[in-house]
Design a protein around this motif. Sequence first.
Motif, PDB file in Angstrom:
ATOM      1  N   ILE A 244      65.749  22.156  37.778  1.00 15.72           N
ATOM      2  CA  ILE A 244      65.422  21.339  36.613  1.00 15.72           C
ATOM      3  C   ILE A 244      66.175  21.826  35.382  1.00 15.72           C
ATOM      4  CG2 ILE A 244      63.566  20.759  34.985  1.00 15.72           C
ATOM      5  CD1 ILE A 244      61.670  20.793  37.457  1.00 15.72           C
TER       6      ILE A 244
ATOM      7  N   SER B 112      69.175  19.707  33.636  1.00 20.53           N
ATOM      8  CA  SER B 112      68.900  19.287  32.263  1.00 20.53           C
ATOM      9  C   SER B 112      69.989  19.787  31.315  1.00 20.53           C
ATOM     10  CB  SER B 112      67.531  19.809  31.809  1.00 20.53           C
ATOM     11  OG  SER B 112      66.497  19.264  32.591  1.00 20.53           O
ATOM     12  N   TYR B 113      70.354  21.055  31.479  1.00 18.22           N
ATOM     13  CA  TYR B 113      71.412  21.622  30.638  1.00 18.22           C
ATOM     14  C   TYR B 113      72.726  20.872  30.828  1.00 18.22           C
ATOM     15  CZ  TYR B 113      75.122  24.764  29.175  1.00 18.22           C
ATOM     16  OH  TYR B 113      76.263  25.285  28.613  1.00 18.22           O
TER      17      TYR B 113
ATOM     18  N   LEU C  91      70.362  13.892  34.193  1.00 18.43           N
ATOM     19  CA  LEU C  91      69.017  13.967  33.611  1.00 18.43           C
ATOM     20  C   LEU C  91      67.995  13.226  34.477  1.00 18.43           C
ATOM     21  CD1 LEU C  91      69.762  13.483  29.794  1.00 18.43           C
ATOM     22  CD2 LEU C  91      69.103  15.586  30.978  1.00 18.43           C
TER      23      LEU C  91
ATOM     24  N   SER D  25      67.123  15.485  37.222  1.00 18.52           N
ATOM     25  CA  SER D  25      66.256  16.526  36.683  1.00 18.52           C
ATOM     26  C   SER D  25      64.825  16.012  36.546  1.00 18.52           C
ATOM     27  CB  SER D  25      66.784  16.991  35.323  1.00 18.52           C
ATOM     28  OG  SER D  25      65.891  17.906  34.717  1.00 18.52           O
ATOM     29  N   SER D  26      64.674  14.780  36.082  1.00 25.05           N
ATOM     30  CA  SER D  26      63.349  14.168  35.949  1.00 25.05           C
ATOM     31  C   SER D  26      62.680  14.020  37.309  1.00 25.05           C
ATOM     32  CB  SER D  26      63.467  12.800  35.275  1.00 25.05           C
ATOM     33  OG  SER D  26      64.036  12.923  33.988  1.00 25.05           O
TER      34      SER D  26
ATOM     35  N   THR E 147      61.384  17.307  38.316  1.00 30.87           N
ATOM     36  CA  THR E 147      60.194  17.608  37.513  1.00 30.87           C
ATOM     37  C   THR E 147      58.966  16.910  38.077  1.00 30.87           C
ATOM     38  OG1 THR E 147      61.579  17.812  35.530  1.00 30.87           O
ATOM     39  CG2 THR E 147      59.210  17.515  35.195  1.00 30.87           C
TER      40      THR E 147
END
Length: 211
Positions: free
Chosen positions: A81, A85-86, A196, A199-200, A203
């Motif tokens: 994640i 995200s980064y 992203l 990443s979501s 999450t």
Amino acid sequence: MNEILILSVHFVVLGISLAIPIGPVKLEMIKHGLYGGFWPSWLVGIGAVCADLLFMSLIFLGLSPFLHERWITVCMLLTGIMMLSYLGISTIRNSVTSLNLLKENNKNVKKPFWTGFVIALMNPYNFLFWFGVYGGSLQSIPSTSNDLIKIGLSLCIIVGIILWNLNVAFTVHFFRTLINDFTIRWVARLAGIGLLAFSSFLTYKLFTLFS
């Protein structure tokens, strides 16, 4: 011998098929290819292939139950994640700067190998994917085959993945010469949004572990 040859071709095609879907690694290959050309894109793919080799080795050696431990999954999800995200945020941020993205830029292509390696390694669903596909593929190898033949056939999957990654790196490299800076910026933004999104998704999966 004919059976082994047919299986070899089958495993190479399987590797190509596994590499075709667009995921975080492919998005990074596209981004690095647009920014720096063939080699940065190719190194991202090589890094991811090294992570795949590690997963395959663990499965082949029978260590996969260890990676199913809950705390291992949580650690991999958290790292994945943060990494995605980064990368997503930095990609979008770089796409709106005044940098000329068509030029070779050392900042943008920094450590592409390790980027690909970490993205592939810290995605637990990448391991689960390999556990299902590779584990099932091992069952298709004749039980009379020795370990050397099994290792050779397993490497055929990696060969297929490498061939497709080469195709992606070459395609992006030559494609970037046909488009302008404005188009590259928008493609980079879409790649950042895609990272992203992945990443979501990780999450969401992390929260489901505790629900």
